[in-house]
Enzyme design. Structure first.
Site, PDB file in Angstrom:
ATOM      1  CE  LYS A  68      59.461 -20.684 -25.732  1.00  0.00           C
ATOM      2  NZ  LYS A  68      58.979 -22.031 -25.567  1.00  0.00           N
TER       3      LYS A  68
HETATM    4  C1  LIG Z   1      58.652 -23.397 -26.241  1.00  0.00           C
HETATM    5  C2  LIG Z   1      57.271 -23.841 -26.513  1.00  0.00           C
HETATM    6  C3  LIG Z   1      56.717 -24.992 -25.922  1.00  0.00           C
HETATM    7  C4  LIG Z   1      57.541 -25.987 -25.183  1.00  0.00           C
HETATM    8  O1  LIG Z   1      58.196 -25.495 -24.084  1.00  0.00           O
HETATM    9  P1  LIG Z   1      59.300 -26.412 -23.381  1.00  0.00           P
HETATM   10  O2  LIG Z   1      59.449 -25.784 -22.027  1.00  0.00           O
HETATM   11  O3  LIG Z   1      60.543 -26.295 -24.221  1.00  0.00           O
HETATM   12  O4  LIG Z   1      58.789 -27.802 -23.322  1.00  0.00           O
HETATM   13  C5  LIG Z   1      55.378 -25.255 -26.094  1.00  0.00           C
HETATM   14  N1  LIG Z   1      54.605 -24.468 -26.845  1.00  0.00           N
HETATM   15  C6  LIG Z   1      55.084 -23.372 -27.460  1.00  0.00           C
HETATM   16  C7  LIG Z   1      54.159 -22.526 -28.257  1.00  0.00           C
HETATM   17  C8  LIG Z   1      56.433 -23.036 -27.331  1.00  0.00           C
HETATM   18  O5  LIG Z   1      56.928 -21.976 -27.976  1.00  0.00           O
END
Ligand SMILES: *Cc1c(COP(=O)(O)O)cnc(C)c1O
Length: 387
Positions: free
Chosen positions: A186
């Site tokens: 992210k």
């Molecule tokens: C990455 C992601 C999540 C989950 O995030 P985590 O921190 O890995 O639990 C949720 N929604 C979307 C759209 C994502 O891309």
């Protein structure tokens, strides 16, 4: 270096993060403690204040806590997009509720507000929009529908740091809860981690309690306050979703770099837009509303029908040139669990299905050099416009 593999994504961890992690390790406080407190307060401040920031060990955990705190339960329905990661919808199932998928607007790849009202039933309790790739959903329309029908709104902001909607940062909008992700890929990372943001103190309190076993005080509080350290009360069957100080040590410095990271991602996205024009592809949707800011978590182009090569073969051709690409997303209704549980067919959400069939995510991250990006652009041009 042209024969080395260029990965699809890499975190950007500097010496500041490393030193802070070492400090956490040497301090003896490795789980939730002073660095997590600091990270939470700096995160709330970074958003402009007036919000509570509750750190969690993933965005998935944060979305679960949000739905729990809002009282979503068995038999309820939550409207969301099929064009997302499974976490957005699985948390609805955690609560015994059912996701109701609503197709996307092909122009933005976000939940299409014009289709939401037709999906509302007497069981609908909430809307869970996802700011796909970091481009804000039409939150005015979504919040207006929610108000009209008495629904809660939980924003999946896993891609949306920093994203602005009409001048306001996501995290400051009039929804009930917003959840950010600090997963490795992210726009900022703590390895694994997330942040729940909300304005209602009662919702915040419930999230804090449920984050740690339903205990009404956390370990740091227990060891620093005057009431006896050994005493605590369990008030609900909570979860184990707290963020460690080791992770928060990384987050403190990633957050300080977030705007710099964003400037780099945006410049790279604009360069892709400029240098990939004239090919049989649709470029990613851009922020068009006044005051909007695209976080550029992902750079998703879509191959057009008339492209000389299909999507799967395109990704293979990129891999043959040593470049990692990805697909965001395989729509949820195509996955066996969602498809079979809710008896869904590919054409039930034709816009999400069509977007998926052409979608390719190109590498876009701050550790990429200009030369790396040149290499990606050259490869795309070679594959799609052979001379
Ligand atoms: C990455 C992601 C999540 C989950 O995030 P985590 O921190 O890995 O639990 C949720 N929604 C979307 C759209 C994502 O891309």
């Amino acid at each position: 270096m042209n024969d080395s593999f260029l990965p699809f994504a890499l975190p950007d961890i500097g010496e500041e993060e490393i030193a802070e992690v070492v400090h956490a390790l040497r301090s003896g406080w490795v789980t939730t403690g002073p660095k997590t407190r600091q990270f939470e307060s700096e995160f709330a401040e970074w958003l402009g204040g007036q919000v509570e920031a509750i750190s969690v060990n993933s965005a998935t955990a944060g979305l679960h806590l949000a739905l729990e705190a809002l009282g979503i339960g068995a038999g309820d329905e939550v409207i969301t997009t099929p064009y997302t990661f499974t976490a957005s919808a699985e948390v609805i199932r955690y609560m015994g509720a059912d996701p109701v998928f609503v197709d996307i607007d092909p122009r933005t790849l976000n939940l299409d507000p014009a289709r939401i009202e037709a999906a509302i039933t007497p069981r609908t309790r909430a809307i869970l929009p996802v700011h796909f790739a970091g481009l804000a959903c039409d939150m005015d329309a979504i919040l207006a529908i929610a108000r009209r029908h008495g629904l809660r709104v939980v924003e999946d902001a896993a891609h949306a740091l920093p994203t602005r909607f009409r001048g306001q940062l996501v995290g400051q909008l009039a929804s009930d809860v917003t959840v950010f992700s600090f997963y490795a890929t992210k726009t900022m990372t703590t390895g694994e981690g997330g942040m729940v943001v909300c304005k209602d103190p009662a919702v915040a309190k419930r999230c804090r309690v449920m984050r740690l076993h339903g205990i009404n005080r956390d370990a740091f509080d227990r060891y620093t306050s005057k009431t006896p350290a050994w005493y605590y009360e369990v008030v609900a069957p909570g979860f184990k979703y707290n963020l460690t100080d080791i992770a928060s040590a990384i987050g403190i410095h990633q957050l300080r770099k977030a705007n710099r990271f964003h400037a780099r991602r945006e410049a790279m996205a604009l360069r892709y837009n400029a240098e990939l024009s004239g090919l049989p592809i649709e470029l990613p949707p851009r922020a068009e509303r006044e005051g909007d800011l695209h976080a550029w978590h992902l750079y998703v182009l879509r191959l057009q029908q008339g492209a000389p090569i299909g999507r799967d073969a395109f990704i293979q051709a990129m891999a043959d040139r040593g470049i990692g690409c990805s697909v965001h997303f395989i729509p949820l209704h195509l996955h066996p669990y969602w498809r079979d549980t809710y008896r869904l067919q590919a054409e039930d959400f034709p816009q999400a299905y069509a977007a998926y069939r052409g979608a390719v995510s190109l590498p876009l991250y701050t550790k990429m050099t200009d030369a790396d990006q040149s290499r990606v652009i050259q490869a795309v041009r070679d594959i799609l416009a052979p001379v």
